[in-house]
Motif scaffolding. Structure first.
Motif, short mmCIF file in Angstrom:
data_model
loop_
_atom_site.label_atom_id
_atom_site.label_comp_id
_atom_site.label_asym_id
_atom_site.label_seq_id
_atom_site.Cartn_x
_atom_site.Cartn_y
_atom_site.Cartn_z
N LEU A 178 0.85 -1.18 0.00
CA LEU A 178 0.00 0.00 0.00
C LEU A 178 0.89 1.24 0.00
CD1 LEU A 178 -2.48 -0.94 2.92
CD2 LEU A 178 -2.74 -1.47 0.48
N ALA A 179 0.45 2.29 -0.70
CA ALA A 179 1.09 3.60 -0.63
C ALA A 179 0.03 4.61 -0.23
CB ALA A 179 1.71 3.97 -1.98
N LEU A 180 0.21 5.21 0.93
CA LEU A 180 -0.77 6.13 1.52
C LEU A 180 -0.20 7.54 1.45
CD1 LEU A 180 -1.58 3.91 4.64
CD2 LEU A 180 -2.81 3.97 2.44
N VAL A 181 -0.78 8.38 0.61
CA VAL A 181 -0.19 9.67 0.25
C VAL A 181 -1.02 10.83 0.80
CG1 VAL A 181 0.61 11.09 -1.68
CG2 VAL A 181 0.65 8.58 -1.87
N HIS A 182 -0.42 11.66 1.64
CA HIS A 182 -1.10 12.84 2.19
C HIS A 182 -2.49 12.48 2.71
CE1 HIS A 182 2.18 14.94 0.37
NE2 HIS A 182 1.70 14.93 -0.86
N PHE B 48 -1.42 23.79 -1.58
CA PHE B 48 -0.01 23.68 -1.91
C PHE B 48 0.90 24.23 -0.81
CE2 PHE B 48 -1.83 23.09 -6.06
CZ PHE B 48 -0.93 22.27 -6.72
N SER B 49 0.30 24.94 0.16
CA SER B 49 1.08 25.56 1.24
C SER B 49 2.23 26.39 0.67
CB SER B 49 1.61 24.50 2.20
OG SER B 49 0.55 23.78 2.78
N LYS B 50 1.91 27.07 -0.44
CA LYS B 50 2.85 27.98 -1.11
C LYS B 50 4.09 27.28 -1.65
CE LYS B 50 1.34 31.88 1.74
NZ LYS B 50 1.74 32.99 2.63
N ALA B 51 3.94 25.98 -2.00
CA ALA B 51 5.09 25.22 -2.46
C ALA B 51 5.02 24.84 -3.93
CB ALA B 51 5.24 23.94 -1.62
N GLY B 52 3.94 25.17 -4.64
CA GLY B 52 3.78 24.73 -6.02
C GLY B 52 4.07 25.83 -7.02
N THR B 53 4.20 25.44 -8.29
CA THR B 53 4.34 26.42 -9.36
C THR B 53 2.94 26.96 -9.71
OG1 THR B 53 4.03 24.82 -11.17
CG2 THR B 53 6.27 25.07 -10.27
N LEU C 187 4.00 2.21 2.36
CA LEU C 187 4.72 3.48 2.26
C LEU C 187 3.76 4.60 2.62
CD1 LEU C 187 7.19 5.19 1.36
CD2 LEU C 187 6.18 5.22 -0.94
N VAL C 188 4.15 5.42 3.58
CA VAL C 188 3.37 6.59 3.98
C VAL C 188 4.11 7.82 3.48
CG1 VAL C 188 2.39 7.90 5.89
CG2 VAL C 188 2.54 5.39 6.04
N VAL C 189 3.43 8.66 2.71
CA VAL C 189 4.05 9.87 2.16
C VAL C 189 3.37 11.09 2.77
CG1 VAL C 189 4.58 11.20 0.09
CG2 VAL C 189 4.58 8.70 0.00
N SER C 190 4.17 11.95 3.36
CA SER C 190 3.68 13.15 4.03
C SER C 190 4.24 14.38 3.35
CB SER C 190 4.10 13.12 5.50
OG SER C 190 3.78 14.32 6.16
N GLY C 191 3.55 15.51 3.53
CA GLY C 191 4.07 16.80 3.12
C GLY C 191 4.41 17.61 4.36
N ASP C 192 5.60 18.17 4.43
CA ASP C 192 6.02 18.84 5.67
C ASP C 192 5.19 20.06 5.99
OD1 ASP C 192 7.04 20.38 3.56
OD2 ASP C 192 8.86 20.92 4.65
N GLY D 50 2.88 20.74 0.32
CA GLY D 50 1.58 20.79 0.97
C GLY D 50 0.79 19.55 0.62
N HIS D 51 -0.54 19.70 0.52
CA HIS D 51 -1.41 18.55 0.29
C HIS D 51 -1.27 17.99 -1.12
CE1 HIS D 51 -4.56 15.94 1.60
NE2 HIS D 51 -5.37 16.27 0.60
N PHE D 52 -0.78 18.79 -2.04
CA PHE D 52 -0.52 18.31 -3.40
C PHE D 52 0.97 18.17 -3.65
CE2 PHE D 52 -4.97 19.09 -4.19
CZ PHE D 52 -5.29 18.20 -5.20
N GLY D 53 1.67 17.62 -2.66
CA GLY D 53 3.09 17.36 -2.82
C GLY D 53 3.38 16.41 -3.95
N LEU D 54 2.42 15.54 -4.29
CA LEU D 54 2.61 14.64 -5.43
C LEU D 54 2.77 15.40 -6.74
CD1 LEU D 54 -0.75 12.86 -6.40
CD2 LEU D 54 -0.62 15.00 -5.12
N LEU D 55 2.35 16.67 -6.76
CA LEU D 55 2.57 17.53 -7.93
C LEU D 55 3.76 18.46 -7.72
CD1 LEU D 55 -1.08 18.60 -8.91
CD2 LEU D 55 0.29 16.74 -9.86
N SER D 56 3.74 19.23 -6.62
CA SER D 56 4.77 20.24 -6.42
C SER D 56 6.15 19.63 -6.18
CB SER D 56 4.39 21.16 -5.24
OG SER D 56 4.35 20.43 -4.03
#
Length: 294
Positions: free
Chosen positions: A107-111, A171-176, A219-224, A253-259
């Motif tokens: 399993l991969a658990l993302v945000h 995005f917590s101000k982290a994306g383009t 795998l657990v994936v978090s955004g700081d 942020g919550h869309f770290g899979l993109l940013s």
């Protein structure tokens, strides 16, 4: 379905209010070695809403089971889910434990979170006491006033306020800016009643009891900087699942899979290689024909 027809299967479940298009970067990275199954949640993307308006997490987990039954081949299957997709995956593990280790190898658990997301989001001290008095009635009001809410959402997109709130909250101000625009466009695709019913389903969700029963690799994936599912939620998952490992994307942020898609892709690919490496095919070039978030 895309990628390598004979490769190990990865089933991707997207977040609420989005669609399979959010997996663009990951699909581009994995398609050369794995068989990728992306499905749109009911009422989102190209999927129609259920006639009974049932958006409970148990029903969505049953939908994931149907996807596995239909698309899961004889090769090992990994389930990956972002946000509500991770919640659905955990509910699947809770409701169908016999599949873990049999057909599902990881399993991969993302945000995501193991419990009602109100309890693991920013502003918990304010939101938890008002859940029943304010949040739930607001969701029902959104259902009843869907045409008006949709028009307001479109106006918000057109005047730029949707982009600003997406940049700050998702995005917590982290994306383009291109990635923020990509996510903001989902507002045209989501009917507010559908969005609200999904939110009501999440308010009744809890899969914490299932964590200790999960023994396959996770795998657990978090955004700081994730405000929607705070990093504490990912640590709850890591601490509750004995076979779990945690990767924290930064800044994300919550869309770290993109940013942070390169870092995210490396984490997913490393996880798959370690647990499915002897079954994966040699990489080949595969074109992913979708609109890029760039």
């Amino acid at each position: 379905m895309s990628g390598q027809p004979d490769g190990p299967t990865v089933i991707l479940t997207h977040g609420w209010g989005a669609s399979t298009t959010e997996w663009f970067y990951l699909r581009r990275q994995l398609a050369g070695r794995y068989r990728l199954v992306c499905w749109d949640l009911p009422g989102l993307g190209k999927s129609r809403s259920p006639d009974d308006h049932n958006f409970s997490l148990d029903k969505l987990a049953a939908d994931l089971k149907s996807v596995l039954d239909e698309a899961g081949g004889p090769a090992p299957v990994v389930l990956a889910g972002h946000s509500i997709g991770g919640m659905i995956t955990l509910n699947f593990a809770k409701n169908y434990p016999q599949e873990l280790g049999a057909r599902v190898s990881g399993l991969a658990l993302v945000h995501t979170t193991p419990t009602n997301p109100v309890k693991t989001t920013e502003g918990i001290a304010i939101l938890t006491p008002i859940q029943n008095l304010v949040l739930t009635p607001m969701a029902y009001a959104m259902i009843g006033l869907s045409p008006m809410v949709w028009i307001m959402n479109v106006l918000s997109y057109l005047n730029g306020s949707m982009h600003r709130s997406t940049y700050k909250d998702s995005f917590s101000k982290a994306g383009t800016w291109g990635q923020v625009e990509f996510v903001s466009r989902y507002v045209f695709q989501v009917w507010p009643a559908t969005y609200a019913r999904g939110m009501l389903g999440m308010l009744r969700y809890d899969a914490t009891e299932a964590l200790s029963q999960i023994k396959i690799p996770v795998l657990v994936v978090s955004g700081d900087k994730d405000k929607v599912c705070k990093p504490e939620a990912s640590r709850m998952l890591k601490d509750g699942i004995s076979s779990g490992e945690l990767v924290t994307l930064s800044p994300a942020g919550h869309f770290g899979l993109l940013s942070s898609h390169e870092e995210f892709g490396r984490a997913i690919e490393s996880f798959l290689e370690r647990h499915l490496g002897d079954k994966a095919l040699s990489p080949v070039n595969v074109h992913v024909a979708e609109i890029s978030p760039d």
